[in-house]
Design a protein around this motif. Structure first.
Motif, PDB file in Angstrom:
ATOM      1  N   ARG A 131     -19.340  33.730 -39.741  1.00 37.74           N
ATOM      2  CA  ARG A 131     -17.614  33.561 -40.305  1.00 37.74           C
ATOM      3  C   ARG A 131     -17.079  32.573 -38.667  1.00 37.74           C
ATOM      4  O   ARG A 131     -16.956  30.874 -38.410  1.00 37.74           O
ATOM      5  CB  ARG A 131     -16.840  34.296 -39.831  1.00 37.74           C
ATOM      6  CG  ARG A 131     -17.648  35.538 -41.062  1.00 37.74           C
ATOM      7  CD  ARG A 131     -16.710  34.962 -42.011  1.00 37.74           C
ATOM      8  NE  ARG A 131     -16.431  35.499 -43.765  1.00 37.74           N
ATOM      9  CZ  ARG A 131     -17.592  35.936 -44.114  1.00 37.74           C
ATOM     10  NH1 ARG A 131     -18.188  35.039 -43.789  1.00 37.74           N
ATOM     11  NH2 ARG A 131     -17.279  36.336 -45.138  1.00 37.74           N
ATOM     12  N   ARG A 134     -17.783  28.532 -38.812  1.00 32.19           N
ATOM     13  CA  ARG A 134     -17.236  27.982 -39.660  1.00 32.19           C
ATOM     14  C   ARG A 134     -15.964  28.608 -38.817  1.00 32.19           C
ATOM     15  O   ARG A 134     -15.650  26.260 -39.353  1.00 32.19           O
ATOM     16  CB  ARG A 134     -17.598  28.998 -41.057  1.00 32.19           C
ATOM     17  CG  ARG A 134     -17.453  28.224 -42.123  1.00 32.19           C
ATOM     18  CD  ARG A 134     -16.340  28.457 -43.218  1.00 32.19           C
ATOM     19  NE  ARG A 134     -15.433  29.386 -43.029  1.00 32.19           N
ATOM     20  CZ  ARG A 134     -14.648  31.098 -42.911  1.00 32.19           C
ATOM     21  NH1 ARG A 134     -16.120  31.405 -42.515  1.00 32.19           N
ATOM     22  NH2 ARG A 134     -13.706  30.991 -43.090  1.00 32.19           N
ATOM     23  N   LYS A 137     -16.455  25.070 -36.964  1.00 26.56           N
ATOM     24  CA  LYS A 137     -16.437  24.124 -37.921  1.00 26.56           C
ATOM     25  C   LYS A 137     -15.833  23.643 -38.224  1.00 26.56           C
ATOM     26  O   LYS A 137     -14.547  22.572 -38.793  1.00 26.56           O
ATOM     27  CB  LYS A 137     -17.453  23.624 -38.685  1.00 26.56           C
ATOM     28  CG  LYS A 137     -17.767  22.598 -39.645  1.00 26.56           C
ATOM     29  CD  LYS A 137     -19.006  22.611 -40.059  1.00 26.56           C
ATOM     30  CE  LYS A 137     -19.875  21.339 -40.460  1.00 26.56           C
ATOM     31  NZ  LYS A 137     -18.518  20.142 -40.307  1.00 26.56           N
ATOM     32  N   GLU A 138     -14.809  24.330 -39.482  1.00 29.60           N
ATOM     33  CA  GLU A 138     -13.269  23.809 -39.408  1.00 29.60           C
ATOM     34  C   GLU A 138     -12.309  23.199 -38.610  1.00 29.60           C
ATOM     35  O   GLU A 138     -11.182  22.803 -39.117  1.00 29.60           O
ATOM     36  CB  GLU A 138     -12.664  24.855 -40.773  1.00 29.60           C
ATOM     37  CG  GLU A 138     -13.518  25.347 -41.852  1.00 29.60           C
ATOM     38  CD  GLU A 138     -13.249  27.143 -42.121  1.00 29.60           C
ATOM     39  OE1 GLU A 138     -12.089  27.243 -41.691  1.00 29.60           O
ATOM     40  OE2 GLU A 138     -13.452  27.178 -43.160  1.00 29.60           O
TER      41      GLU A 138
END
Length: 146
Positions: A131, A134, A137-138
């Motif tokens: 998480r 991610r 990265k977002e």
């Protein structure tokens, strides 16, 4: 295993240095050290990590200089989950986005606690790390599209 950032490597070494009989105690010490979420995050939406058997919620913030801060909420009644969250908060906070993304996804299995903690619980920690990666990265994707 690829080179870990220093603070994560030190945590891993702490676990590898203690006898098997003391590894769970060390994990519980990390549980007690989970930092409180700062008041300014009271209204921030945290993401639940559904891979965890106990409720744990995380969020990350990336500063202008590319440093990541991780925050986690886990109940005191879930010391293993709190311990895992604390390891990640302490081990990831302050790292750059690149350092976070380079952390091996299976890092939790390298702590040497597979005899003390079930694979299911370790997969929960893998889920937390996933998480965080991610979310970072977002953030980078949003930044690149601006």
């Amino acid at each position: 295993m690829s080179a870990l950032p220093q603070q994560l490597a030190e945590i891993r070494e702490d676990f590898l240095a203690v006898p098997d009989a003391d590894k769970l105690t060390l994990l519980l010490e990390f549980s007690d050290e989970l930092p409180e979420v700062p008041e300014q995050y009271a209204d921030v939406e945290f993401e639940q990590v559904i891979e965890c058997q106990s409720p744990v919620f995380i969020t990350t913030e990336v500063s202008d200089d590319g440093r990541v801060q991780m925050f986690a909420k886990a109940p005191a009644e879930a010391p293993t989950t709190r311990g895992f969250a604390s390891i990640l908060v302490q081990g990831l906070s302050g790292l750059t986005t690149e350092e976070i993304l380079d952390v091996p996804a299976d890092f939790p299995f390298d702590l040497g606690i597979t005899k003390q903690v079930s694979p299911l619980r370790l997969r929960g920690m893998v889920g937390m790390l996933g998480r965080v990666k991610r979310q970072v990265k977002e953030h980078l994707d949003r930044q690149a599209s601006q």
